[in-house]
Scaffold this active site. Sequence first.
Site, PDB file in Angstrom:
ATOM      1  N   LYS A   9       0.835  -1.211   0.000  1.00  0.00           N
ATOM      2  CA  LYS A   9       0.000   0.000   0.000  1.00  0.00           C
ATOM      3  C   LYS A   9       0.865   1.256   0.000  1.00  0.00           C
ATOM      4  O   LYS A   9       2.079   1.181   0.220  1.00  0.00           O
ATOM      5  CB  LYS A   9      -0.905  -0.017   1.225  1.00  0.00           C
ATOM      6  CG  LYS A   9      -0.173   0.115   2.560  1.00  0.00           C
ATOM      7  CD  LYS A   9      -1.105  -0.114   3.742  1.00  0.00           C
ATOM      8  CE  LYS A   9      -0.340  -0.072   5.054  1.00  0.00           C
ATOM      9  NZ  LYS A   9      -1.165  -0.556   6.183  1.00  0.00           N
ATOM     10  N   ARG A  21     -11.195   0.511  14.174  1.00  0.00           N
ATOM     11  CA  ARG A  21     -11.089   1.020  12.818  1.00  0.00           C
ATOM     12  C   ARG A  21     -12.135   0.278  12.005  1.00  0.00           C
ATOM     13  O   ARG A  21     -13.312   0.291  12.383  1.00  0.00           O
ATOM     14  CB  ARG A  21      -9.647   0.821  12.315  1.00  0.00           C
ATOM     15  CG  ARG A  21      -9.193   1.895  11.354  1.00  0.00           C
ATOM     16  CD  ARG A  21      -7.697   1.803  11.061  1.00  0.00           C
ATOM     17  NE  ARG A  21      -7.316   0.643  10.258  1.00  0.00           N
ATOM     18  CZ  ARG A  21      -6.079   0.385   9.861  1.00  0.00           C
ATOM     19  NH1 ARG A  21      -5.090   1.195  10.176  1.00  0.00           N
ATOM     20  NH2 ARG A  21      -5.803  -0.681   9.128  1.00  0.00           N
ATOM     21  N   TYR A  41      14.309  31.713   3.890  1.00  0.00           N
ATOM     22  CA  TYR A  41      13.141  32.480   4.331  1.00  0.00           C
ATOM     23  C   TYR A  41      13.174  32.717   5.835  1.00  0.00           C
ATOM     24  O   TYR A  41      13.539  31.825   6.606  1.00  0.00           O
ATOM     25  CB  TYR A  41      11.853  31.716   4.006  1.00  0.00           C
ATOM     26  CG  TYR A  41      11.581  31.573   2.529  1.00  0.00           C
ATOM     27  CD1 TYR A  41      11.665  32.659   1.660  1.00  0.00           C
ATOM     28  CD2 TYR A  41      11.210  30.333   2.006  1.00  0.00           C
ATOM     29  CE1 TYR A  41      11.398  32.514   0.311  1.00  0.00           C
ATOM     30  CE2 TYR A  41      10.937  30.180   0.662  1.00  0.00           C
ATOM     31  CZ  TYR A  41      11.036  31.274  -0.190  1.00  0.00           C
ATOM     32  OH  TYR A  41      10.772  31.126  -1.514  1.00  0.00           O
ATOM     33  N   MET A  82       9.992  24.963  -0.211  1.00  0.00           N
ATOM     34  CA  MET A  82       9.140  24.075  -1.007  1.00  0.00           C
ATOM     35  C   MET A  82       9.975  23.202  -1.944  1.00  0.00           C
ATOM     36  O   MET A  82       9.754  21.996  -2.055  1.00  0.00           O
ATOM     37  CB  MET A  82       8.145  24.905  -1.818  1.00  0.00           C
ATOM     38  CG  MET A  82       7.073  24.091  -2.503  1.00  0.00           C
ATOM     39  SD  MET A  82       5.997  25.117  -3.516  1.00  0.00           S
ATOM     40  CE  MET A  82       5.145  26.072  -2.281  1.00  0.00           C
TER      41      MET A  82
HETATM   42  C1  LIG Z   1      -0.536  -1.461   7.003  1.00  0.00           C
HETATM   43  C2  LIG Z   1      -1.145  -2.721   7.426  1.00  0.00           C
HETATM   44  C3  LIG Z   1      -0.345  -3.847   7.623  1.00  0.00           C
HETATM   45  C4  LIG Z   1       1.170  -3.802   7.588  1.00  0.00           C
HETATM   46  O1  LIG Z   1       1.668  -3.166   8.756  1.00  0.00           O
HETATM   47  P1  LIG Z   1       3.250  -3.053   9.018  1.00  0.00           P
HETATM   48  O2  LIG Z   1       3.351  -2.557  10.421  1.00  0.00           O
HETATM   49  O3  LIG Z   1       3.750  -2.031   8.045  1.00  0.00           O
HETATM   50  O4  LIG Z   1       3.831  -4.372   8.777  1.00  0.00           O
HETATM   51  C5  LIG Z   1      -0.981  -5.056   7.869  1.00  0.00           C
HETATM   52  N1  LIG Z   1      -2.334  -5.120   7.959  1.00  0.00           N
HETATM   53  C6  LIG Z   1      -3.119  -4.047   7.808  1.00  0.00           C
HETATM   54  C7  LIG Z   1      -4.598  -4.197   7.927  1.00  0.00           C
HETATM   55  C8  LIG Z   1      -2.562  -2.799   7.539  1.00  0.00           C
HETATM   56  O5  LIG Z   1      -3.350  -1.736   7.400  1.00  0.00           O
END
Ligand SMILES: *Cc1c(COP(=O)(O)O)cnc(C)c1O
Length: 402
Positions: free
Chosen positions: A50, A151, A293, A341
């Site tokens: 991700k 969550r 700046y 920036m």
């Molecule tokens: C991001 C995530 C992971 C991975 O977590 P890490 O700490 O980066 O290994 C696993 N499961 C879910 C649901 C996540 O959102």
Amino acid sequence: MLEASSQASWIELNAPAVRANIAVFRDILGHSAAVPESAQQQVQLGVVLKANAYGHGLLEILPLVHPLVDIIHLISPRDALEIRRIEARNNWSQRRLLVIGATSPDEFCQLAAGGVEVTLGDANVFAAAQMLKNKGLRADAHVHIETGLSREGFFPNEISSKLGFLADSDSPFRIKGILSHFANTEDVTEQQYAVEQLSEFEKGTQAIELLLGANHPKLERHIAASAATLVLPMAHRDFVRVGIGLYGFWPSAETRLSAKIVLPQLPKLKPVLSWKCRSQVVKLLRAGSYVGYGCTFRCERDTRIAVFPVGYFDGYPRLLSGRAHVLVHGHRASVLGRVMMNHIVVDVTGMTSDDSPVEATLLGSDGSETVSAEMLAGWAQTIHYELVTRIGAHLKRIVIDQ
Ligand SMILES: *Cc1c(COP(=O)(O)O)cnc(C)c1O
């Protein structure tokens, strides 16, 4: 698509480090498979790509991990569909893909059609079920159980009332697995909260099994991210979801401490990413000159500065102003004044004697010196997860494989 200038900073990715990190996790899972209760079945290795592969670059990281892992997790449905296109274009065999993030009903249909596994974790599943049925589609699905992170996911005690339709013969979801996610495995060295979450996970699993009946194929369970994979073998279950560890980072200092106790030997995770930049300007400033700046830095003495075309737009946090150093010719060179920036200014006095360009390592090693993601994150009052995921997607990534 945004494209960086040819003069912009760039990212180097160490391909052997990715493979070494995968080998570390395979090794750890090999140990857990030797535990008698799971001896019949090898724990599979899932990785998390991700957030643009944690800022490293999805397109560059994918070819390195695709042949070596059992399942790939994404947040964005678009990323999963893009991976299916990449597999087709390159004639790769299809890897299992599971989307664990927010998914619209329409995206559920696209994922089902693409053979991507989906997660049932919020109220979108009801509209998605209807839309899938209307289109005659079926999706392989995993039920997310809420066990204490607060969550996504369904509480164990609401499964029969909310998800009863999963038992209907015309349900468009083929339930393959059950997942949850730990809230507090990284920040502690004692895992009491995780143990409580595991017990909720067990309750949720029983509720789903009761719902689906005895004839349903065995469900896959998965709950461990990197930290639990490293330090909580009882949480490994059928497969793990390793994110940060794949990129060579420990989830936290606490996890590393725990691992020293739990594991026979401390694994060697290798950071994959380096961030580099070539200077745009090198020049001598007279004592008394101000830099940047707000004129927050004033040269005490004659100072040779290097200006680098990188700034907070690229993900170099403004909180690094006056705090960070970069590496130039193997020396620590201080960031002077404010991060802008698209520019930073660095003190290279004594590191170079003329105005010719120099190269800086913003993150990574040069000679015996290292600026780690953890150091940068500490100076910027954040964690390495945020620091790396915010590195600009527009920057060029170079894979180094030697
Ligand atoms: C991001 C995530 C992971 C991975 O977590 P890490 O700490 O980066 O290994 C696993 N499961 C879910 C649901 C996540 O959102």
